[in-house]
Design an enzyme around this catalytic site. Structure first.
Site, PDB file in Angstrom:
ATOM      1  N   CYS A 166     -63.431 -43.622   6.903  1.00 10.02           N
ATOM      2  CA  CYS A 166     -63.285 -43.240   5.488  1.00 10.02           C
ATOM      3  C   CYS A 166     -64.241 -42.145   5.024  1.00 10.02           C
ATOM      4  CB  CYS A 166     -63.427 -44.466   4.602  1.00 10.02           C
ATOM      5  SG  CYS A 166     -62.061 -45.614   4.823  1.00 10.02           S
ATOM      6  N   LYS A 185     -61.130 -43.607  -6.003  1.00  9.14           N
ATOM      7  CA  LYS A 185     -61.425 -43.978  -4.607  1.00  9.14           C
ATOM      8  C   LYS A 185     -62.281 -42.898  -3.923  1.00  9.14           C
ATOM      9  CE  LYS A 185     -61.323 -45.771  -0.584  1.00  9.14           C
ATOM     10  NZ  LYS A 185     -62.059 -46.961  -0.235  1.00  9.14           N
ATOM     11  N   VAL A 206     -56.240 -51.659   6.869  1.00 12.35           N
ATOM     12  CA  VAL A 206     -55.988 -51.967   5.459  1.00 12.35           C
ATOM     13  C   VAL A 206     -54.686 -52.760   5.283  1.00 12.35           C
ATOM     14  CG1 VAL A 206     -55.353 -50.889   3.246  1.00 12.35           C
ATOM     15  CG2 VAL A 206     -57.370 -50.123   4.481  1.00 12.35           C
ATOM     16  N   THR A 229     -55.673 -44.107   0.855  1.00  8.61           N
ATOM     17  CA  THR A 229     -56.499 -43.182   0.080  1.00  8.61           C
ATOM     18  C   THR A 229     -55.793 -41.828   0.066  1.00  8.61           C
ATOM     19  OG1 THR A 229     -58.453 -44.374   0.814  1.00  8.61           O
ATOM     20  CG2 THR A 229     -58.805 -42.143  -0.041  1.00  8.61           C
ATOM     21  N   LYS A 276     -70.335 -49.265  12.450  1.00 10.94           N
ATOM     22  CA  LYS A 276     -71.166 -50.270  11.781  1.00 10.94           C
ATOM     23  C   LYS A 276     -70.882 -51.621  12.429  1.00 10.94           C
ATOM     24  CE  LYS A 276     -68.134 -51.393   7.922  1.00 10.94           C
ATOM     25  NZ  LYS A 276     -68.094 -51.569   6.490  1.00 10.94           N
ATOM     26  N   PHE A 311     -60.658 -50.928  -1.595  1.00 10.71           N
ATOM     27  CA  PHE A 311     -62.111 -50.764  -1.472  1.00 10.71           C
ATOM     28  C   PHE A 311     -62.722 -51.681  -0.422  1.00 10.71           C
ATOM     29  CE2 PHE A 311     -60.936 -49.318  -5.701  1.00 10.71           C
ATOM     30  CZ  PHE A 311     -61.583 -48.092  -5.770  1.00 10.71           C
ATOM     31  N   ARG A 363     -63.729 -44.677  14.898  1.00 13.93           N
ATOM     32  CA  ARG A 363     -63.367 -43.392  14.294  1.00 13.93           C
ATOM     33  C   ARG A 363     -64.611 -42.731  13.680  1.00 13.93           C
ATOM     34  NH1 ARG A 363     -58.036 -45.333  11.009  1.00 13.93           N
ATOM     35  NH2 ARG A 363     -59.270 -47.233  10.884  1.00 13.93           N
ATOM     36  N   LYS A 411     -64.301 -53.307   2.937  1.00 13.94           N
ATOM     37  CA  LYS A 411     -65.197 -52.761   3.967  1.00 13.94           C
ATOM     38  C   LYS A 411     -64.847 -53.426   5.291  1.00 13.94           C
ATOM     39  CE  LYS A 411     -68.973 -54.298   1.833  1.00 13.94           C
ATOM     40  NZ  LYS A 411     -68.440 -54.888   0.605  1.00 13.94           N
TER      41      LYS A 411
HETATM   42  P1  NAD Z   1     -55.011 -47.292  10.436  1.00 15.55           P
HETATM   43  O1  NAD Z   1     -54.878 -46.066  11.226  1.00 15.55           O
HETATM   44  O2  NAD Z   1     -55.783 -48.459  10.960  1.00 15.55           O
HETATM   45  O3  NAD Z   1     -53.564 -47.848  10.063  1.00 15.55           O
HETATM   46  C1  NAD Z   1     -52.504 -47.040   9.644  1.00 15.55           C
HETATM   47  C2  NAD Z   1     -51.232 -47.635  10.204  1.00 15.55           C
HETATM   48  O4  NAD Z   1     -50.122 -46.921   9.683  1.00 15.55           O
HETATM   49  C3  NAD Z   1     -51.142 -47.542  11.733  1.00 15.55           C
HETATM   50  O5  NAD Z   1     -50.916 -48.823  12.282  1.00 15.55           O
HETATM   51  C4  NAD Z   1     -49.958 -46.606  11.958  1.00 15.55           C
HETATM   52  O6  NAD Z   1     -49.215 -46.912  13.125  1.00 15.55           O
HETATM   53  C5  NAD Z   1     -49.147 -46.836  10.690  1.00 15.55           C
HETATM   54  N1  NAD Z   1     -48.205 -45.759  10.398  1.00 15.55           N
HETATM   55  C6  NAD Z   1     -48.418 -44.425  10.427  1.00 15.55           C
HETATM   56  N2  NAD Z   1     -47.289 -43.762  10.098  1.00 15.55           N
HETATM   57  C7  NAD Z   1     -46.353 -44.709   9.846  1.00 15.55           C
HETATM   58  C8  NAD Z   1     -45.003 -44.643   9.461  1.00 15.55           C
HETATM   59  N3  NAD Z   1     -44.397 -43.469   9.268  1.00 15.55           N
HETATM   60  N4  NAD Z   1     -44.331 -45.803   9.299  1.00 15.55           N
HETATM   61  C9  NAD Z   1     -44.940 -46.982   9.502  1.00 15.55           C
HETATM   62  N5  NAD Z   1     -46.225 -47.100   9.864  1.00 15.55           N
HETATM   63  C10 NAD Z   1     -46.924 -45.976  10.032  1.00 15.55           C
HETATM   64  O7  NAD Z   1     -55.600 -46.843   9.025  1.00 15.55           O
HETATM   65  P2  NAD Z   1     -56.436 -47.734   7.985  1.00 15.55           P
HETATM   66  O8  NAD Z   1     -57.862 -47.739   8.361  1.00 15.55           O
HETATM   67  O9  NAD Z   1     -55.725 -49.009   7.747  1.00 15.55           O
HETATM   68  O10 NAD Z   1     -56.310 -46.814   6.693  1.00 15.55           O
HETATM   69  C11 NAD Z   1     -55.109 -46.722   5.972  1.00 15.55           C
HETATM   70  C12 NAD Z   1     -55.401 -46.034   4.651  1.00 15.55           C
HETATM   71  O11 NAD Z   1     -56.305 -46.855   3.884  1.00 15.55           O
HETATM   72  C13 NAD Z   1     -56.102 -44.694   4.790  1.00 15.55           C
HETATM   73  O12 NAD Z   1     -55.660 -43.841   3.758  1.00 15.55           O
HETATM   74  C14 NAD Z   1     -57.561 -45.030   4.601  1.00 15.55           C
HETATM   75  O13 NAD Z   1     -58.307 -43.951   4.120  1.00 15.55           O
HETATM   76  C15 NAD Z   1     -57.477 -46.121   3.561  1.00 15.55           C
HETATM   77  N6  NAD Z   1     -58.608 -47.047   3.555  1.00 15.55           N
HETATM   78  C16 NAD Z   1     -59.145 -47.470   4.734  1.00 15.55           C
HETATM   79  C17 NAD Z   1     -60.202 -48.368   4.714  1.00 15.55           C
HETATM   80  C18 NAD Z   1     -60.830 -48.856   5.986  1.00 15.55           C
HETATM   81  O14 NAD Z   1     -61.914 -49.422   5.926  1.00 15.55           O
HETATM   82  N7  NAD Z   1     -60.215 -48.669   7.149  1.00 15.55           N
HETATM   83  C19 NAD Z   1     -60.700 -48.842   3.494  1.00 15.55           C
HETATM   84  C20 NAD Z   1     -60.112 -48.410   2.319  1.00 15.55           C
HETATM   85  C21 NAD Z   1     -59.058 -47.503   2.361  1.00 15.55           C
END
Ligand code: NAD
Length: 434
Positions: A261, A205, A11, A121, A322, A150, A329, A152
């Site tokens: 998610c 969300k 994200v 989220t 997908k 949001f 994950r 994908k």
């Molecule tokens: P991710 O695990 O790919 O990325 C999270 C990043 O945060 C990692 O690179 C991690 O090293 C970093 N991080 C963790 N703790 C940290 C800190 N203290 N300081 C700095 N960096 C730190 O996760 P993601 O898939 O990008 O999801 C992030 C959020 O967005 C989640 O809440 C998820 O539910 C939400 N989200 C994800 C998606 C998706 O499709 N992946 C879509 C919508 C919302």
């Protein structure tokens, strides 16, 4: 505008890059030094179509940079987005430890007015708590807002550049104006920027993801019923989806939902619902149906071999949860592989991009092909787990000549069973009797 994106994962990296694309100055921060090193060397740590080029372009224009230095990011920015992970804790609640620690760090490094936005989220009430945490650390003025994402995976750039809607949680007029300004370039076709209170925004969300997960589990139940009753779920799906009140999207049965998610967000909403004094009834069932569905394909394979898959070579096409992502994950493939391995099967798998991530989970316990046909030699069954486009029209004669036993278990209903039977295959799908 000056933006700091804390958390440079799926994200944060996409969001930060897309904000840079519209002319903003973006500093992406992550505490994973290896990730930041890769990015600074011009490598992209995740697979997301189109992201590579967009990052390169914006880095070369000087609008996008990567650092582990959170203090610098915060100090140089007006907007500070929190996009860190919020994974499931053991009890199903969202693990917010990264959000809290980032909140404290932001507070420590404030040097003037900022808008701190939760993009991750997060359960209802989190953004307010982030506000309280920051306020403990600083006397500087700041506001908080919620702005759930949001996008994908696999279509993330397109989703971010052309969102169906942007949700912003704030009750402050100044924040409203600045957030609208930031998102204006993305909604020029008239898609709405929905301004609401912070709590409603946070819940939106979870409600959206829970609804989508519900549709999937509902259709998986319909598929299972179809198999018992001799109906065809593909026809039922079309018949249902033609009703505009229902619509045709997200009605595809399969091997269960996965990814970073849906599983965690369904668990989290159940948990914070309970904590708020409301025990949801539908969502625990959605989750239960999904757990059963993830096992279904492996169980069909084991049944087909009358309980004995020991030493049998099973080929898998697709591993990621997908297509068009390398994200493993909570991917259904994990459960399927675990079940088959514990029954003694020998697994050889191919995925266009997710083998590296899968290796982190299974190491050398399964084999990995570099091409789809590689894994078929002497296989006694082929399982289609992820509907990558390149699996849709394969050379079935070649498949048959390579396999020991021409049996296909299609976990995504991408093939025509009748045609495959004519070609001499035994074919199993989801939601239709073989
Ligand atoms: P991710 O695990 O790919 O990325 C999270 C990043 O945060 C990692 O690179 C991690 O090293 C970093 N991080 C963790 N703790 C940290 C800190 N203290 N300081 C700095 N960096 C730190 O996760 P993601 O898939 O990008 O999801 C992030 C959020 O967005 C989640 O809440 C998820 O539910 C939400 N989200 C994800 C998606 C998706 O499709 N992946 C879509 C919508 C919302």
């Amino acid at each position: 505008m000056k933006i700091c994106m804390i958390g440079t994962g799926y994200v944060g990296l996409v969001t930060g890059t897309c904000f840079a694309e519209t002319g903003n100055d973006v500093i992406c921060v992550d505490n994973d030094a290896e990730k930041i090193k890769l990015l600074n060397e011009g490598h992209v740590p995740i697979y997301e179509p189109g992201l590579d080029e967009m990052i390169k372009h914006n880095v070369s224009e000087g609008r996008l940079s990567f650092t582990t230095d959170l203090a610098r990011g915060v100090k140089e920015s007006l907007f500070v987005f929190i996009a860190v992970g919020t994974p499931s804790s053991d009890d199903g609640s969202a693990d917010l430890s990264s959000v809290w620690s980032v909140g404290r760090e932001i507070g420590k490094h404030m040097n003037g007015y900022k808008i701190v936005v939760t993009k991750s989220t997060v359960p209802v009430g989190t953004t307010e708590r982030v506000k309280a945490i920051i306020a403990q650390e600083t006397k500087d003025q700041f506001d908080v807002a919620s702005n759930p994402e949001f996008l994908k995976e696999g279509a993330a750039i397109d989703d971010f550049m052309k969102p169906d809607r942007v949700v912003v949680g704030t009750s402050d007029p100044r924040v409203t104006e600045l957030m609208k300004e930031l998102y204006e370039p993305f909604v020029r076709t008239g898609k709405p920027i929905l301004i609401m209170d912070i709590r409603s925004s946070e819940l939106t969300k979870y409600a959206a993801n829970a609804m989508l997960a519900t549709r999937i589990s509902f259709m998986n139940e319909m598929a299972n019923l179809c198999e018992k009753l001799g109906a065809d779920v593909n026809l039922v799906r079309r018949g249902m989806g033609s009703d505009p009140r229902i619509g045709s999207s997200f009605l595809f049965p399969g091997v269960g939902y996965g990814g970073s998610c849906f599983p965690k967000d369904v668990k989290a909403i159940i948990k914070f619902g309970l904590e708020a004094g409301y025990a949801m009834k539908i969502l625990p069932m959605v989750e239960e149906v999904n757990c059963l569905q993830k096992r279904m394909l492996a169980e069909k394979v084991i049944d087909y071999f009358k309980g004995n898959v020991k030493g049998k070579k099973i080929a898998l096409w697709g591993l990621s949860f997908k297509p068009k992502t390398d994200d493993m994950r909570d991917a259904p493939a994990i459960e399927i592989i675990n079940l088959l391995l514990s029954a003694g099967a020998v697994i050889e798998a191919f995925d266009p991009v997710a083998a590296k991530e899968t290796k982190k989970i299974f190491g050398e316990r399964i084999g990995y092909g570099t091409k789809n046909y590689d894994v078929l030699k002497d296989a006694e069954a082929l399982l289609v787990i992820t509907e990558w486009n390149e699996f849709r029209e394969p050379d079935f004669e070649k498949i048959k000549s390579l396999m020991k036993n021409p049996v296909i278990f299609d976990g995504r209903n991408i093939y025509d069973g009748k045609k495959l039977n004519e070609k001499g295959f035994t074919y199993f799908s989801i939601g239709k009797k073989p």
